[in-house]
Design an enzyme around this catalytic site. Structure first.
Site, mmCIF file in Angstrom:
data_model
loop_
_atom_site.group_PDB
_atom_site.id
_atom_site.type_symbol
_atom_site.label_atom_id
_atom_site.label_comp_id
_atom_site.label_asym_id
_atom_site.label_seq_id
_atom_site.Cartn_x
_atom_site.Cartn_y
_atom_site.Cartn_z
ATOM 1 N N ARG A 50 -4.838 -13.328 -8.939
ATOM 2 C CA ARG A 50 -4.560 -12.601 -10.190
ATOM 3 C C ARG A 50 -5.161 -13.324 -11.388
ATOM 4 O O ARG A 50 -5.451 -12.724 -12.402
ATOM 5 C CB ARG A 50 -3.049 -12.464 -10.400
ATOM 6 C CG ARG A 50 -2.387 -11.558 -9.386
ATOM 7 C CD ARG A 50 -0.892 -11.461 -9.655
ATOM 8 N NE ARG A 50 -0.162 -11.359 -8.390
ATOM 9 C CZ ARG A 50 1.153 -11.518 -8.274
ATOM 10 N NH1 ARG A 50 1.892 -11.784 -9.331
ATOM 11 N NH2 ARG A 50 1.736 -11.401 -7.106
ATOM 12 N N GLU A 97 -3.891 -0.398 -8.648
ATOM 13 C CA GLU A 97 -2.875 -0.426 -9.690
ATOM 14 C C GLU A 97 -3.343 -1.297 -10.849
ATOM 15 O O GLU A 97 -4.082 -2.255 -10.640
ATOM 16 C CB GLU A 97 -1.545 -0.977 -9.151
ATOM 17 C CG GLU A 97 -0.384 -0.770 -10.125
ATOM 18 C CD GLU A 97 0.857 -1.623 -9.848
ATOM 19 O OE1 GLU A 97 0.716 -2.786 -9.441
ATOM 20 O OE2 GLU A 97 1.970 -1.115 -10.043
HETATM 21 C C1 8ZB Z 1 5.931 -7.357 -10.427
HETATM 22 C C2 8ZB Z 1 6.367 -7.195 -9.020
HETATM 23 C C3 8ZB Z 1 7.497 -8.082 -8.601
HETATM 24 C C4 8ZB Z 1 8.034 -7.671 -7.267
HETATM 25 C C5 8ZB Z 1 7.652 -8.499 -5.156
HETATM 26 C C6 8ZB Z 1 8.753 -9.339 -5.764
HETATM 27 C C7 8ZB Z 1 9.258 -8.409 -6.833
HETATM 28 C C8 8ZB Z 1 5.779 -10.159 -4.999
HETATM 29 C C9 8ZB Z 1 5.331 -10.071 -2.889
HETATM 30 C C10 8ZB Z 1 6.384 -9.208 -3.129
HETATM 31 C C11 8ZB Z 1 6.459 -8.613 -0.960
HETATM 32 C C12 8ZB Z 1 4.855 -10.172 -1.560
HETATM 33 N N1 8ZB Z 1 6.634 -9.282 -4.460
HETATM 34 N N2 8ZB Z 1 4.978 -10.665 -4.053
HETATM 35 N N3 8ZB Z 1 6.948 -8.472 -2.193
HETATM 36 N N4 8ZB Z 1 5.466 -9.438 -0.609
HETATM 37 N N5 8ZB Z 1 3.854 -10.987 -1.252
HETATM 38 O O1 8ZB Z 1 7.061 -7.882 -6.268
HETATM 39 O O2 8ZB Z 1 9.743 -9.639 -4.813
HETATM 40 O O3 8ZB Z 1 10.113 -7.459 -6.272
#
Ligand code: 8ZB
Length: 489
Positions: free
Chosen positions: A101, A172
């Site tokens: 990112r 996105e």
């Molecule tokens: C802005 C987004 C945050 C959300 C989830 C976080 C939170 C981030 C991963 C993921 C599954 C990943 N999140 N990285 N969920 N696998 N590698 O994005 O838990 O809900």
């Protein structure tokens, strides 16, 4: 950098493209030849096309679901995708790691190496740029549903090139929504410019008969963002995307918690986004909606978290959102395992399936909330167009400089950070402190009157303490952060 909302010429795009593709070795790949990429994209079957499947959701009144997920190693990522596909996900992501990112590919490379050595993921997502086009093609081949990159990258140009060439038909992000919540020092002019590139790439593919979806990131900071602010930013990014030739846009919104306000927000996101696109003469753009399950702090208890997930699913279905992003019962713990991610998918899917033939009926409170959102969005959009003398890119940049648009709790220096939200007595997110927000006296009075109702009910003045209490309320099992009985508030 000076940016204006004008479609990039093909020459300019191709010129900048050389620089983009040379920024990391995986950009130097024959699969990134545009003719080759077009041919590959044409081979993607319709059921794996993100844009087409969203149109199907819209036509059938269905709420399709999509998890977040991503790990460092290709093989493990493919296993993860297959697991979530089997659990019932209608769309799949690749959540991208934090190094990528921030364009820190060298560190991502090391992360992959250490993950290989230790036999588990030490990155918080799938490092798309390091893996390159062929690996991303392998992921698409391994699943039965469309794929999208979900990241948070202010400059995701190479990432966009790689995923689309691999046949992933959605990306996105946006120049505002992938800057303010994710970066501190990147100027909005720069990130809008980077995202014009990503949108122009999609425009190129659209010119070659390939449909690709684009999705502004609706929840922004995920913390008590007033619906009208989220929708305004979504509309601005939709207009910027449409100018570059994007034809399929999903406007996003993160659950706030009051059912009527959330349904109103989804309805108005669609209605207003379609209106502004038509008004600005983008007549052939299809707009769909995505509802994000609660993006704020989650309860630690897994059953409580599952309850919250089920409530979010209920609202998304009743609102008629075309897609919903799911959470998992481990949200408060960290990156979910594939097993618990599947639990989130199945719980969510159960609810949207049960509710697939029911939509919320119109009512006076729903109509009033929708009218209020319309009034606020129109007010902000009018200011943006005035500030930009008709140019939405120029206007948006000025609006953020002046705090005319302001997102609560954003880490970015590009954001004024003067506004403060708080819930009213029924849990709707309102504005407690307006800062320089470009809203009329009339709107300010409405918010004040709603917060007065709460203050009266709680026997305390309208104060910043309400905001603080609201931020922690949901993780403690309540929507509204009421003062504890016996406390001094
Ligand atoms: C802005 C987004 C945050 C959300 C989830 C976080 C939170 C981030 C991963 C993921 C599954 C990943 N999140 N990285 N969920 N696998 N590698 O994005 O838990 O809900």
């Amino acid at each position: 950098m000076q940016v204006v909302n004008k479609k990039w010429s093909l020459e300019k795009f191709l010129e900048v493209r050389k620089e983009v593709l040379s920024s990391w070795p995986t950009g130097n790949d024959p699969l990134l030849d545009l003719d080759v990429a077009v041919e590959n994209l044409k081979k993607v079957p319709p059921h794996k096309n993100f844009a087409l499947k969203l149109i199907e959701a819209k036509n059938q009144g269905r709420t399709y679901i999509q998890p977040r997920a991503g790990v460092a190693r290709l093989k493990e990522h493919i296993d993860l995708m297959r697991h979530l596909d089997a659990a019932g996900a209608d769309f799949l992501p690749a959540t991208v790691d934090s190094y990528t990112r921030h364009n820190r590919y060298q560190e991502a490379e090391e992360g992959i190496k250490v993950s290989e050595k230790e036999g588990r993921s030490l990155l918080n997502g799938f490092p798309i740029v390091n893996h390159g086009v062929q690996a991303c093609k392998d992921v698409l081949d391994a699943v039965n549903v469309p794929l999208q990159a979900r990241h948070g990258t202010p400059d995701g140009r190479l990432l966009a090139e790689i995923i689309h060439a691999a046949g992933w038909t959605s990306n996105e992000g946006g120049g505002i929504s992938y800057n303010l919540p994710y970066a501190k020092n990147i100027s909005l002019a720069d990130s809008i410019y980077y995202w014009q590139y990503c949108d122009r790439l999609v425009g190129y593919y659209e010119d070659h008969g390939i449909h690709i979806n684009r999705e502004p990131f609706g929840p922004l900071t995920g913390t008590l963002v007033p619906p009208s602010i989220a929708i305004t930013i979504g509309i601005i990014e939709a207009l910027l995307a449409a100018e570059q030739g994007v034809k399929n846009i999903t406007i996003g919104y993160g659950q706030c918690g009051n059912v009527i306000q959330d349904v109103a927000a989804i309805h108005m996101a669609l209605e207003l986004c379609e209106e502004y696109l038509k008004d600005q003469d983008y007549k052939d753009v299809v707009v769909t909606t995505v509802f994000h399950q609660w993006m704020g702090g989650f309860p630690a208890d897994e059953s409580a978290a599952t309850g919250l997930i089920a409530m979010a699913s209920t609202v998304a279905a009743l609102a008629g959102a075309n897609k919903m992003i799911t959470k998992t019962p481990y949200e408060s713990i960290g990156v979910p395992t594939k097993e618990i991610n599947a639990v989130g998918i199945k719980a969510s899917k159960m609810v949207v399936n049960l509710l697939k033939d029911q939509k919320m009926k119109t009512s006076t409170p729903l109509k009033l909330e929708k009218k209020q959102i319309r009034k606020e969005v129109e007010c902000l959009m009018k200011m943006v167009f005035e500030l930009g003398q008709g140019d939405v890119a120029v206007g948006a940049i000025k609006a953020f400089e002046l705090g005319v648009i302001d997102v609560p709790f954003a880490p970015s220096k590009q954001n004024m950070n003067k506004i403060l939200p708080a819930r009213d007595n029924e849990g709707c997110v309102r504005i407690l402190e307006f800062g320089n927000l470009g809203m009329t006296q009339d709107i300010k009075e409405f918010h004040k009157s709603k917060l007065d109702e709460r203050a009266k009910a709680e026997g305390r003045p309208i104060t910043f303490q309400m905001t603080v209490d609201d931020i922690y309320a949901v993780s403690n099992g309540q929507l509204i952060g009421r003062p504890k009985i016996g406390s001094n508030h």
